[in-house]
Design an enzyme around this catalytic site. Sequence first.
Site, PDB file in Angstrom:
ATOM      1  N   ASP A 191      38.150   1.929 108.103  1.00 45.72           N
ATOM      2  CA  ASP A 191      39.040   0.764 108.109  1.00 45.72           C
ATOM      3  C   ASP A 191      39.053   0.224 109.540  1.00 45.72           C
ATOM      4  O   ASP A 191      39.051   1.007 110.502  1.00 45.72           O
ATOM      5  CB  ASP A 191      40.457   1.212 107.710  1.00 45.72           C
ATOM      6  CG  ASP A 191      41.326   0.041 107.280  1.00 45.72           C
ATOM      7  OD1 ASP A 191      41.946   0.135 106.215  1.00 45.72           O
ATOM      8  OD2 ASP A 191      41.392  -0.972 108.016  1.00 45.72           O
ATOM      9  N   LYS A 222      39.517  -5.232  83.636  1.00 46.93           N
ATOM     10  CA  LYS A 222      40.595  -4.808  84.545  1.00 46.93           C
ATOM     11  C   LYS A 222      41.759  -5.809  84.480  1.00 46.93           C
ATOM     12  O   LYS A 222      42.928  -5.428  84.319  1.00 46.93           O
ATOM     13  CB  LYS A 222      40.044  -4.707  85.968  1.00 46.93           C
ATOM     14  CG  LYS A 222      41.073  -4.567  87.036  1.00 46.93           C
ATOM     15  CD  LYS A 222      41.799  -3.235  86.990  1.00 46.93           C
ATOM     16  CE  LYS A 222      43.036  -3.282  87.848  1.00 46.93           C
ATOM     17  NZ  LYS A 222      43.676  -2.037  88.059  1.00 46.93           N
ATOM     18  N   CYS A 268      49.987  -5.620  91.519  1.00 50.34           N
ATOM     19  CA  CYS A 268      48.874  -6.073  90.670  1.00 50.34           C
ATOM     20  C   CYS A 268      49.218  -6.929  89.455  1.00 50.34           C
ATOM     21  O   CYS A 268      48.492  -7.871  89.158  1.00 50.34           O
ATOM     22  CB  CYS A 268      48.063  -4.869  90.230  1.00 50.34           C
ATOM     23  SG  CYS A 268      47.127  -4.242  91.620  1.00 50.34           S
TER      24      CYS A 268
HETATM   25  C1  UGA Z   1      49.536  -0.898  87.213  1.00 53.71           C
HETATM   26  C2  UGA Z   1      48.756  -0.385  85.999  1.00 53.71           C
HETATM   27  O1  UGA Z   1      49.624   0.409  85.182  1.00 53.71           O
HETATM   28  C3  UGA Z   1      47.542   0.431  86.427  1.00 53.71           C
HETATM   29  O2  UGA Z   1      46.776   0.814  85.289  1.00 53.71           O
HETATM   30  C4  UGA Z   1      46.682  -0.422  87.368  1.00 53.71           C
HETATM   31  O3  UGA Z   1      45.565   0.332  87.827  1.00 53.71           O
HETATM   32  C5  UGA Z   1      47.538  -0.834  88.548  1.00 53.71           C
HETATM   33  O4  UGA Z   1      48.647  -1.621  88.092  1.00 53.71           O
HETATM   34  C6  UGA Z   1      46.713  -1.691  89.477  1.00 53.71           C
HETATM   35  O5  UGA Z   1      46.071  -2.633  89.025  1.00 53.71           O
HETATM   36  O6  UGA Z   1      46.660  -1.351  90.656  1.00 53.71           O
HETATM   37  P1  UGA Z   1      51.320   0.142  88.886  1.00 53.71           P
HETATM   38  O7  UGA Z   1      51.590  -1.280  89.237  1.00 53.71           O
HETATM   39  O8  UGA Z   1      51.062   1.106  89.977  1.00 53.71           O
HETATM   40  O9  UGA Z   1      50.054   0.232  87.896  1.00 53.71           O
HETATM   41  O10 UGA Z   1      52.564   0.726  88.077  1.00 53.71           O
HETATM   42  P2  UGA Z   1      53.059   0.637  86.543  1.00 53.71           P
HETATM   43  O11 UGA Z   1      53.428   1.986  86.107  1.00 53.71           O
HETATM   44  O12 UGA Z   1      52.101  -0.088  85.698  1.00 53.71           O
HETATM   45  O13 UGA Z   1      54.398  -0.201  86.668  1.00 53.71           O
HETATM   46  C7  UGA Z   1      54.391  -1.587  87.012  1.00 53.71           C
HETATM   47  C8  UGA Z   1      55.786  -2.151  86.863  1.00 53.71           C
HETATM   48  O14 UGA Z   1      56.151  -2.229  85.499  1.00 53.71           O
HETATM   49  C9  UGA Z   1      56.887  -1.339  87.550  1.00 53.71           C
HETATM   50  O15 UGA Z   1      57.788  -2.211  88.181  1.00 53.71           O
HETATM   51  C10 UGA Z   1      57.553  -0.595  86.425  1.00 53.71           C
HETATM   52  O16 UGA Z   1      58.891  -0.251  86.668  1.00 53.71           O
HETATM   53  C11 UGA Z   1      57.418  -1.608  85.303  1.00 53.71           C
HETATM   54  N1  UGA Z   1      57.448  -1.008  83.959  1.00 53.71           N
HETATM   55  C12 UGA Z   1      56.463  -0.168  83.558  1.00 53.71           C
HETATM   56  C13 UGA Z   1      58.487  -1.323  83.101  1.00 53.71           C
HETATM   57  O17 UGA Z   1      59.407  -2.099  83.444  1.00 53.71           O
HETATM   58  N2  UGA Z   1      58.486  -0.783  81.847  1.00 53.71           N
HETATM   59  C14 UGA Z   1      57.513   0.068  81.412  1.00 53.71           C
HETATM   60  O18 UGA Z   1      57.584   0.512  80.243  1.00 53.71           O
HETATM   61  C15 UGA Z   1      56.477   0.377  82.289  1.00 53.71           C
END
Ligand code: UGA
Length: 446
Positions: A17, A204, A260
């Site tokens: 980096d 993706k 994301c």
């Molecule tokens: C998300 C995807 O789940 C991953 O598969 C992907 O690789 C990633 O984005 C990315 O593109 O980098 P992430 O953003 O780390 O992962 O976390 P999530 O678990 O998906 O949660 C995202 C948001 O949705 C959080 O604010 C969480 O609280 C919310 N959420 C999630 C809900 O409100 N309800 C749910 O049932 C699940």
Amino acid sequence: MVVIAKNCPDIEVEVVDINENRIKAWNDTNLDNLPVFEPGLSEILIDVRNNNLTFSSKVESSIRNSDMIFISVNTPIKEKGMGAGETSDLRWVESCARLISKSARGHTIVVEKSTLPVKTAQTIKEILDSSTSNNSDEDRTFSVLSNPEFLAEGTAINDLVNPDRVLIGGDDLEAMNALKDIYIKWVPENKIIFTNLWSSELSKLSANALLAQRISSINSLSAICEVTGAEIGDVAHAVGMDSRIGGKFLKAGPGFGGSCFKKDILNLVYLSRFYGLNEVADFWQETVAINSWQKNRIYKEIVARLFGNLADKKIGILGFAFKENTNDTRESPAIDICRNLLNEGAFLNIHDCKVNEKTIDKDLSSKNLFDKNMWAHKKDVYSVFEDAHAVIFMTEWSIYKTLDWKRILPIIKQPFWVFDTRLILDPNEIKNFGLNIWQLGNGMNK
Ligand code: UGA
């Protein structure tokens, strides 16, 4: 990269980096100083660091010596110019491609790991190919692959160790097999999928869009529950038991955050409009619109219950990260909700298990709207309640589920309101302490 290094001891992994401070942090012997908090990461890191995994700022020499290069740079939403607020800012991807084209030797496989708009591989190819034609004295060639990352923060290590699938997109079978040979060390072969570049890039964006859409769907239903007497937890459970729907990603909350979901949907919207698919663009845009609406309506519910006036009121905020088990606050719903409350004149006591004061300060004052006199960072969860008129549960950290309310009662102001946006509390328990509670998606709220 840590998981690759762990599973492939014969491969030398170099993480490079240009940001020397970041590299320093990755090399820090105190593992509490790593740039990201991720459960399980430091345990593996300690095993492989300085064995077959190194962190350095020697970008060009590392490129020169590598057979395969993963581009894993940030691709945030563009802030200015054409496509601002909609499409990704690709300046770091492009500068990586230019650096690779300048420094690589022999045949190099270039892997897109960052999440990118569809057709970015074409841009990377063109930049790399221009270097091969300009430097006829150097015999260098490139293969470009797409290998999107599907891990979620907070569960990253498990997602990498046991992925649902590994997707490899490309048009050079030899290069695709070379990448597959890495993953096959720990991923079952039937989970490694080959597609063309564009299907891989689009898959993706589609996966994130569909996941985010489920959250907006359940959040929209949470509002219907509140006015009809239904309960969103029960509705989600009942519909999730339909095997065609499934129970995951049906948890109602204050809106999705993270770096994301919003960005990837906006990329889909931009792509759709670019190709004249306006109805498709409108469809996906609505997922983002509902997400903003959810945050906004929660803020309005809070103000309404606190007699329409927040001036001179102290409000506790439990959780600032966009979800539990991470110190990441990007697009966290807590940011918008806190800003709105500050704007109403409230004073906020903010606690989070992993987010530090500096990050909160950056998030709240980035538009120079609020100064530090209007909020305080609290290290002790109970001090959030001191002289407070209300508390808002913003992130589902497990310690918030087992608070000792008897300890809280003597230090709060009455009437006291509890706002549970994550459905982690038992409303009856709170009511039994003589406190008021509003719970998201709960039709029994008053
Ligand atoms: C998300 C995807 O789940 C991953 O598969 C992907 O690789 C990633 O984005 C990315 O593109 O980098 P992430 O953003 O780390 O992962 O976390 P999530 O678990 O998906 O949660 C995202 C948001 O949705 C959080 O604010 C969480 O609280 C919310 N959420 C999630 C809900 O409100 N309800 C749910 O049932 C699940």
